[in-house]
Write an enzyme that holds these catalytic residues in place. Structure first.
Site: not given
Lengths: 635, 635
Positions: B382, B298
């Site tokens: 998230c 990521e």
């Protein structure tokens, strides 16, 4: 007799049969030096690294010869087995005392490490023994077993010694006692054992091994190992319609399925293989023959998802691509498979090893800024011995036979003895291939006889002529095809093949977004790149080819082990106006163009000199390949 | 008084001070409906999902109220805290009884879950208690603590209630008793606590918290958490010269460092921030303001590594990008930060949530074939509460103040009350922004006074005029700048801003290889895309813009919640000749062109209708942005 990779001699559905590797002697400037480097540098240095990193000690430890903890990753046995396979193939081709000694040593260690019940995996010993076969998804036990079988077969074929084969058979019998119909279900997280079991069946004729290979294939896709796409466990194999998941796993699985098809002739299996092959070759393969474009999961991407700089294109996946296409070729005799085999061999796979034979790429980008360099070893060292066994097998992939025919797949200056219906046919190729498209083939049967010679006309070749004894063959010579020449052959018959080998520019399907308005240079089977070392004046990312670019192809014997370089006049782009801008309005930034000469080298040879930018897909300016487009929008 | 995100009221080095969120009332057609959806759909549905998935039960379990195992991932507490923060900001802006009740409930659960020693993390309870603080690299304890502090501060500012703040302070004191100079060394695997501690310092004036924030920042880069680049632990912060690693981690760390700079004025820290910001904005950011281009880790990619289809561009990273630029703006008063803040807000971040407020993107590609759809929740959830707290904070980002000035950062139809040196200034914006560049600003101080109004001239605006009471401002009006208007302001003073807002085409730096010969459509702050739903005739990947394309911009109130669409005439490319070809020689395949009309919609609104291809970087044919190039290679 070391028939290579796949011994289909008695496989009922295989169209082609391999010929023994020891019957081919390569005498060219391309492969012969590489096989020498393989013997003298690659295999000895890999052996030392396997000792250094504890890979061989793990066997000694399992045998109780030394104390201490298991070292490295749980799949490390497989590296040793792949090295053994490579060494055996090398020895078959040319006896090398040093390699022979190393081989004997390591085989003793392997054999000694086997358990009484036939189990053999150095990780699952002592305190880990109770964990055997508890995690087929992750722990690579069946994968390592497969590589052991392949190594044992290679050793048996190469030396006639049964020792390691006995070990393999004992382990295979142990596995067959655990898994199979009515026994435990399961399938490996990493395919490999499927093709190994089929080959073990070919070597021993024990049908149980073929059945077990089929069992493992058939168990796949039912969630036994978690059901993930990466492990190709999301669907039964025969329901797959696109090639997905971890690239090496996917292609090894296809190799196994192709082997099974060659024994069973199951149509549905072949249809799935066709579908997957087409999806891969038409939509998911780099121009180099590399596959598996994603770093995440080392996986195939979606259709046309082929980034250059972030290409994954693992060396092992290219090796696998060669292996699969070799099998598909044997199964069918169709030249489209040879085309891909040759492409992956000369480009994506070969880039995996340095010219000095001692450094390796795991990942093979098609564009780079100079950071990506080959390493002498990896924590996960699957690629080094894999490229070694691929190189060692090249002599075995040049020819094969069918009922009354000899097939020429690869053009390599060499002499071969080929058995055909009791006749020993000596075939000599004289050629500078891959640098030149002229190949002279001399056919010398021990006695005059009628049979066919199938000559491969590569897919990259748009125009070819073939003469037999000075007379032009009348048949139409089509690209990506085997030209059959059927006649009574006698000593001194000579075939002259002239494959037109111009410099060509390739473009990509428009959905490969990163290749729009870019071209790749290719000549014959070899894909080129621009490397900074040859083009000091301009960052090679800023060199563009234009329609007026003229190309020359010149053999440079001293460069990169001897290569044909391609030179031309293009334009150099001065992009300094872009300084510190990432996005700009159309009229905001102008790029200046300056005439420039460029020089391209084979992609496989990149990163063997000083680090710097490299690019395969070169900017192309001013080309119009649009019908009607200009008319439509021109004022 | 709910000062937003960062309360720099007494920060010595902060140039700007935020104004209370409750003093701004948005009355536009863009943000007001989104804030309503946030209250009525997003926050209640997220609360239900937090209950469904055991996130709130984990607190009840920790407090001993219920039995059973911990549910979900070890970092799930943070989702609850982010939801609390979003709810508090929402309540500050508009009292909603349902939200208020949910908030009271969940805060009771949080407070009850705290240990006697101040520790609070529902994963590390009971049998896991002994593992507290043993793995700072992976286990997100400090990360969750940071989100707790931010939630507690928001609750305190929003309601005046001290309950949750007391919990936060007790936990912070516990952390300070464990970590710090002379105590245990350590730094979090996931930054977050740094900015939270600085804000807790601002809220409580306990210097220990600022020192601890600095301690955690300074401990980074010495291998305490493994030394990886992904965790930005490979170098001390002040030695970083490129933005690397996990994008959310990297930017949260920069947020914390910016907060520390605003308290300490440490020049070296700011210089590092500048360097990282420039590297990000000049080389590693999507045209949408999205960052972190790699799926693997990521993470940020290399310079110019910005794939479209495989963009990662995590929604949380866009939220982080807004947060960091808001901080950099407060620290400096420089409009380049506001430009990026606005860009990420209106595009990359906003795409993270569906128009109905109940579905989310984690990953935000800039090109797609129709498979990528928003989800109602994620195992790692998230993004949903992060986009919620970002939307809730928009009213607080429109204005700020400095010593004798009011700053207008964002143009949003709204009324605000702003305290300036004891004067209460009422500022009304009338505008259709972002769909129109005309903004009328009315300034009504409670008493006439001399002060400055800083009006942002966005970086995207090449021509702007500003009138005060009908008279043109004489100063030159430059893009990416704050125009200072210093005068005695009295009731009824009116400023008219006219920002030229044409349709623009953007191109990319040539090293963004996948964007060569492609353009993005942008108008004002809004980036557009082609979506299949609006263009049924041609696969939108096959639509090209040409130099003669004329664009119209039309507001469609019923479409996608009300958007300006951009229409034009381009060409449609018939690529059927490419069928089953991936690579072809230049003359082998011709693409046909046919005139076609296209319609583009804002990127943030994509994937709210039937699935189909989408593309931001549209093919551009026939443009020549090369100086000298044509001459050089034309025959």
């Amino acid at each position: 007799m070391v028939t290579l990779l796949v011994n289909t001699l008695e496989s009922p559905w295989a169209r082609l049969k391999p010929i023994p590797i020891e019957n081919v002697k390569i005498m060219d400037q391309f492969w012969a030096p590489r096989l020498k480097t393989l013997r003298e540098e690659t295999l000895p240095s890999q052996y030392n690294l396997m000792e250094e990193t504890g890979r061989i000690d793990n066997f000694r430890r399992a045998a109780g010869k030394i104390k201490g903890p298991f070292r490295g990753a749980y799949y490390n046995d497989s590296d040793v087995y792949k090295w053994v396979e490579a060494a055996c193939l090398t020895l078959a081709y040319e006896r090398d005392q040093k390699i022979a000694t190393l081989l004997t040593n390591v085989i003793d260690e392997i054999v000694a490490a086997q358990d009484e019940d036939g189990y053999l995996n150095t990780y699952f010993t002592y305190e880990k023994k109770r964990l055997r076969w508890t995690n087929l998804r992750d722990m690579h036990e069946l994968y390592c077993a497969g590589h052991l079988f392949q190594a044992a077969i290679a050793y048996h074929r190469s030396t006639g010694e049964k020792e390691l084969l006995t070990t393999a058979v004992r382990f295979a019998d142990h596995i067959a006692s655990v898994f199979g119909p009515g026994k435990r279900r399961g399938t490996p997280g990493h395919p490999e054992i499927e093709m190994a079991l089929v080959e073990l069946y070919r070597e021993t004729r024990k049908e149980e091994y073929l059945e077990l290979a089929q069992f493992f294939l058939d168990q796949r896709g039912y969630g036994l190992i978690g059901g993930s796409i990466v492990l190709i466990d999301h669907k039964p194999f025969r329901q797959l319609d696109e090639i997905v998941g971890h690239a090496v796993r996917a292609i090894y699985l296809c190799c196994g399925a192709t082997d099974i098809f060659m024994e069973t002739g199951e149509r549905e299996l072949y249809e799935t293989l066709e579908k997957l092959w087409k999806n891969m070759v038409y939509k998911r393969m780099y121009v180099t023959g590399g596959v598996g474009s994603r770093h995440a999961g080392e996986a195939f991407g979606d259709d046309y998802e082929l980034p250059n700089r972030r290409a994954y294109s693992e060396t092992c996946a290219s090796v696998a691509n060669v292996m699969w296409n070799w099998r598909m070729l044997l199964a069918t005799g169709e030249s489209r498979f040879t085309d891909i085999m040759e492409l992956a061999l000369y480009n994506a796979a070969l880039a995996g090893i340095s010219l000095n034979g001692r450094e390796y790429f795991y990942v093979n980008p098609l564009a780079d800024r100079g950071r990506h360099r080959r390493q002498r070893w990896f924590g996960c060292a699957c690629c080094p011995p894999n490229i070694a066994r691929l190189l060692a097998s090249v002599p075995g992939m040049i020819y094969s036979t069918s009922d009354n025919a000899i097939w020429v797949h690869l053009y390599v200056a060499s002499v071969a003895r080929i058995e055909l219906k009791g006749n020993e046919v000596r075939i000599t190729q004289e050629t500078e291939y891959p640098w030149d498209g002229r190949i002279d083939v001399t056919v010398e049967p021990s006695k005059d006889d009628e049979f066919s010679l199938y000559l491969r006309i590569p897919g990259w070749c748009r125009a070819a002529t073939v003469n037999v004894n000075g007379r032009k063959v009348r048949k139409s010579v089509k690209p990506s095809n085997y030209l059959e020449i059927s006649r009574v052959w006698g000593t001194g018959d000579r075939v002259e093949i002239e494959l037109d080998m111009p410099v060509t520019l390739l473009k990509s399907h428009p959905y490969v977004l990163n290749n729009n308005y870019r071209v790749a240079i290719k000549r014959g089977p070899v894909v080129y790149c621009l490397e900074q070392a040859d083009n000091p004046e301009y960052d090679v990312w800023n060199i563009a080819i234009v329609p007026e670019t003229k190309f020359t192809a010149t053999y440079e014997p001293e460069l990169l082990g001897g290569v044909v370089v391609i030179e031309g006049n293009g334009i150099g782009l001065d992009i300094s106006a872009w300084n510190n801008k990432l996005y700009a309005e159309m009229d905001e930034v102008q790029v200046k163009a300056i005439p420039v000469k460029f020089k391209a080298v084979p992609y496989y040879a990149w990163a063997n000199r000083s680090p710097g930018p490299m690019i395969v897909w070169i900017q192309a300016l001013g080309f119009n390949t649009l019908q009607g487009g200009k008319k439509l929008y021109k004022a």
